[in-house]
Design a protein around this motif. Sequence first.
Motif, PDB file in Angstrom:
ATOM      1  N   TYR A   9     -12.004  42.273  35.477  1.00  0.00           N
ATOM      2  CA  TYR A   9     -11.493  41.125  36.219  1.00  0.00           C
ATOM      3  C   TYR A   9     -12.657  40.307  36.742  1.00  0.00           C
ATOM      4  O   TYR A   9     -13.803  40.739  36.738  1.00  0.00           O
ATOM      5  CB  TYR A   9     -10.604  41.573  37.393  1.00  0.00           C
ATOM      6  CG  TYR A   9     -11.374  42.065  38.598  1.00  0.00           C
ATOM      7  CD1 TYR A   9     -11.667  41.200  39.645  1.00  0.00           C
ATOM      8  CD2 TYR A   9     -11.839  43.373  38.684  1.00  0.00           C
ATOM      9  CE1 TYR A   9     -12.389  41.638  40.750  1.00  0.00           C
ATOM     10  CE2 TYR A   9     -12.555  43.807  39.777  1.00  0.00           C
ATOM     11  CZ  TYR A   9     -12.828  42.939  40.808  1.00  0.00           C
ATOM     12  OH  TYR A   9     -13.551  43.370  41.899  1.00  0.00           O
ATOM     13  N   ARG A  10     -12.316  39.108  37.202  1.00  0.00           N
ATOM     14  CA  ARG A  10     -13.294  38.276  37.893  1.00  0.00           C
ATOM     15  C   ARG A  10     -12.563  37.497  38.984  1.00  0.00           C
ATOM     16  O   ARG A  10     -11.370  37.210  38.868  1.00  0.00           O
ATOM     17  CB  ARG A  10     -14.024  37.335  36.938  1.00  0.00           C
ATOM     18  CG  ARG A  10     -13.166  36.269  36.336  1.00  0.00           C
ATOM     19  CD  ARG A  10     -13.924  35.457  35.298  1.00  0.00           C
ATOM     20  NE  ARG A  10     -13.092  34.351  34.865  1.00  0.00           N
ATOM     21  CZ  ARG A  10     -13.492  33.105  34.787  1.00  0.00           C
ATOM     22  NH1 ARG A  10     -14.736  32.784  35.073  1.00  0.00           N
ATOM     23  NH2 ARG A  10     -12.677  32.164  34.397  1.00  0.00           N
ATOM     24  N   VAL A  11     -13.288  37.173  40.018  1.00  0.00           N
ATOM     25  CA  VAL A  11     -12.748  36.365  41.109  1.00  0.00           C
ATOM     26  C   VAL A  11     -12.992  34.909  40.738  1.00  0.00           C
ATOM     27  O   VAL A  11     -14.125  34.517  40.494  1.00  0.00           O
ATOM     28  CB  VAL A  11     -13.437  36.703  42.454  1.00  0.00           C
ATOM     29  CG1 VAL A  11     -12.902  35.816  43.568  1.00  0.00           C
ATOM     30  CG2 VAL A  11     -13.249  38.174  42.792  1.00  0.00           C
ATOM     31  N   LEU A  67      -7.618  36.101  41.443  1.00  0.00           N
ATOM     32  CA  LEU A  67      -8.271  37.009  40.492  1.00  0.00           C
ATOM     33  C   LEU A  67      -7.727  36.752  39.104  1.00  0.00           C
ATOM     34  O   LEU A  67      -6.551  36.432  38.943  1.00  0.00           O
ATOM     35  CB  LEU A  67      -7.941  38.467  40.810  1.00  0.00           C
ATOM     36  CG  LEU A  67      -8.377  39.087  42.099  1.00  0.00           C
ATOM     37  CD1 LEU A  67      -7.909  40.535  42.140  1.00  0.00           C
ATOM     38  CD2 LEU A  67      -9.861  39.033  42.230  1.00  0.00           C
ATOM     39  N   GLY A  69      -7.516  38.851  35.553  1.00  0.00           N
ATOM     40  CA  GLY A  69      -7.739  40.108  34.838  1.00  0.00           C
ATOM     41  C   GLY A  69      -7.498  39.938  33.352  1.00  0.00           C
ATOM     42  O   GLY A  69      -6.596  39.212  32.939  1.00  0.00           O
ATOM     43  N   LEU A  96      -4.323  45.096  39.100  1.00  0.00           N
ATOM     44  CA  LEU A  96      -5.155  44.109  39.808  1.00  0.00           C
ATOM     45  C   LEU A  96      -4.981  44.140  41.329  1.00  0.00           C
ATOM     46  O   LEU A  96      -5.899  43.763  42.065  1.00  0.00           O
ATOM     47  CB  LEU A  96      -4.847  42.698  39.309  1.00  0.00           C
ATOM     48  CG  LEU A  96      -5.326  42.348  37.917  1.00  0.00           C
ATOM     49  CD1 LEU A  96      -4.831  40.970  37.509  1.00  0.00           C
ATOM     50  CD2 LEU A  96      -6.838  42.425  37.833  1.00  0.00           C
ATOM     51  N   PRO A  98      -4.987  46.385  43.850  1.00  0.00           N
ATOM     52  CA  PRO A  98      -5.981  47.005  44.743  1.00  0.00           C
ATOM     53  C   PRO A  98      -7.275  46.193  44.865  1.00  0.00           C
ATOM     54  O   PRO A  98      -7.894  46.169  45.930  1.00  0.00           O
ATOM     55  CB  PRO A  98      -6.252  48.367  44.102  1.00  0.00           C
ATOM     56  CG  PRO A  98      -5.042  48.643  43.284  1.00  0.00           C
ATOM     57  CD  PRO A  98      -4.550  47.302  42.804  1.00  0.00           C
ATOM     58  N   TYR A  99      -7.672  45.524  43.797  1.00  0.00           N
ATOM     59  CA  TYR A  99      -8.859  44.664  43.862  1.00  0.00           C
ATOM     60  C   TYR A  99      -8.604  43.483  44.800  1.00  0.00           C
ATOM     61  O   TYR A  99      -9.454  43.121  45.612  1.00  0.00           O
ATOM     62  CB  TYR A  99      -9.241  44.149  42.467  1.00  0.00           C
ATOM     63  CG  TYR A  99      -9.639  45.240  41.513  1.00  0.00           C
ATOM     64  CD1 TYR A  99     -10.899  45.841  41.595  1.00  0.00           C
ATOM     65  CD2 TYR A  99      -8.763  45.688  40.537  1.00  0.00           C
ATOM     66  CE1 TYR A  99     -11.269  46.846  40.717  1.00  0.00           C
ATOM     67  CE2 TYR A  99      -9.125  46.712  39.659  1.00  0.00           C
ATOM     68  CZ  TYR A  99     -10.379  47.283  39.753  1.00  0.00           C
ATOM     69  OH  TYR A  99     -10.743  48.280  38.901  1.00  0.00           O
ATOM     70  N   LEU A 100      -7.430  42.908  44.698  1.00  0.00           N
ATOM     71  CA  LEU A 100      -7.054  41.794  45.572  1.00  0.00           C
ATOM     72  C   LEU A 100      -7.047  42.230  47.032  1.00  0.00           C
ATOM     73  O   LEU A 100      -7.589  41.544  47.897  1.00  0.00           O
ATOM     74  CB  LEU A 100      -5.677  41.262  45.171  1.00  0.00           C
ATOM     75  CG  LEU A 100      -5.166  40.082  45.981  1.00  0.00           C
ATOM     76  CD1 LEU A 100      -5.911  38.818  45.576  1.00  0.00           C
ATOM     77  CD2 LEU A 100      -3.682  39.911  45.795  1.00  0.00           C
ATOM     78  N   ARG A 101      -6.459  43.379  47.311  1.00  0.00           N
ATOM     79  CA  ARG A 101      -6.409  43.900  48.683  1.00  0.00           C
ATOM     80  C   ARG A 101      -7.816  44.075  49.251  1.00  0.00           C
ATOM     81  O   ARG A 101      -8.098  43.699  50.385  1.00  0.00           O
ATOM     82  CB  ARG A 101      -5.680  45.247  48.727  1.00  0.00           C
ATOM     83  CG  ARG A 101      -4.199  45.156  48.472  1.00  0.00           C
ATOM     84  CD  ARG A 101      -3.528  46.524  48.451  1.00  0.00           C
ATOM     85  NE  ARG A 101      -3.630  47.139  49.764  1.00  0.00           N
ATOM     86  CZ  ARG A 101      -3.954  48.412  49.974  1.00  0.00           C
ATOM     87  NH1 ARG A 101      -4.205  49.213  48.954  1.00  0.00           N
ATOM     88  NH2 ARG A 101      -4.009  48.895  51.187  1.00  0.00           N
ATOM     89  N   ALA A 102      -8.706  44.663  48.464  1.00  0.00           N
ATOM     90  CA  ALA A 102     -10.076  44.917  48.924  1.00  0.00           C
ATOM     91  C   ALA A 102     -10.827  43.611  49.179  1.00  0.00           C
ATOM     92  O   ALA A 102     -11.547  43.482  50.181  1.00  0.00           O
ATOM     93  CB  ALA A 102     -10.824  45.764  47.895  1.00  0.00           C
ATOM     94  N   ILE A 103     -10.656  42.636  48.301  1.00  0.00           N
ATOM     95  CA  ILE A 103     -11.361  41.357  48.458  1.00  0.00           C
ATOM     96  C   ILE A 103     -10.876  40.630  49.707  1.00  0.00           C
ATOM     97  O   ILE A 103     -11.677  40.097  50.482  1.00  0.00           O
ATOM     98  CB  ILE A 103     -11.210  40.496  47.191  1.00  0.00           C
ATOM     99  CG1 ILE A 103     -12.003  41.146  46.054  1.00  0.00           C
ATOM    100  CG2 ILE A 103     -11.680  39.070  47.429  1.00  0.00           C
ATOM    101  CD1 ILE A 103     -11.659  40.613  44.686  1.00  0.00           C
TER     102      ILE A 103
END
Length: 141
Positions: A9-11, A67, A69, A96, A98-103
């Motif tokens: 993925y990338r932001v 994000l 993905g 995707l 969990p990545y969103l939550r962390a960011i």
Amino acid sequence: MTVLNFEGYRVTNMSYTQNDNFKKPQENLSFNPKFGVRLVTDDVNKAKVILTFASENELPFNVKVTLEGNFKYNASEDEINFGFEKLLRKNATAILFPYLRAIVSQLTTMGNEYQPLLIPAMNIGALLEKNEENNENSETK
């Protein structure tokens, strides 16, 4: 090999701004975040899933994150014919999320003035389905 391969993925967008109009106390805040998902199919077996989060004018800050993905579909492994689009909507968003939550948590921590926003673990697929149903119902009225 798996039916759906996550290729990273990338932001594509991150923003944090203070909400100068915020007047509520910091404790026990509730808000109505906006989640969105968009599928972009590059070819028959590859797609991008774009997952967005936004909270505006409800908290001491406004935050937006997007994000993107990348996923690959292996049709030969889809023995129950679940289908590419259904896998993307359900499984890819779950991958995707969990990545969103962390960011969002890290971004709101860096403001260093308010408690960070911690999005709880949730069934994002079900939430997005509910949002789609609500949007369809409001369009038919």
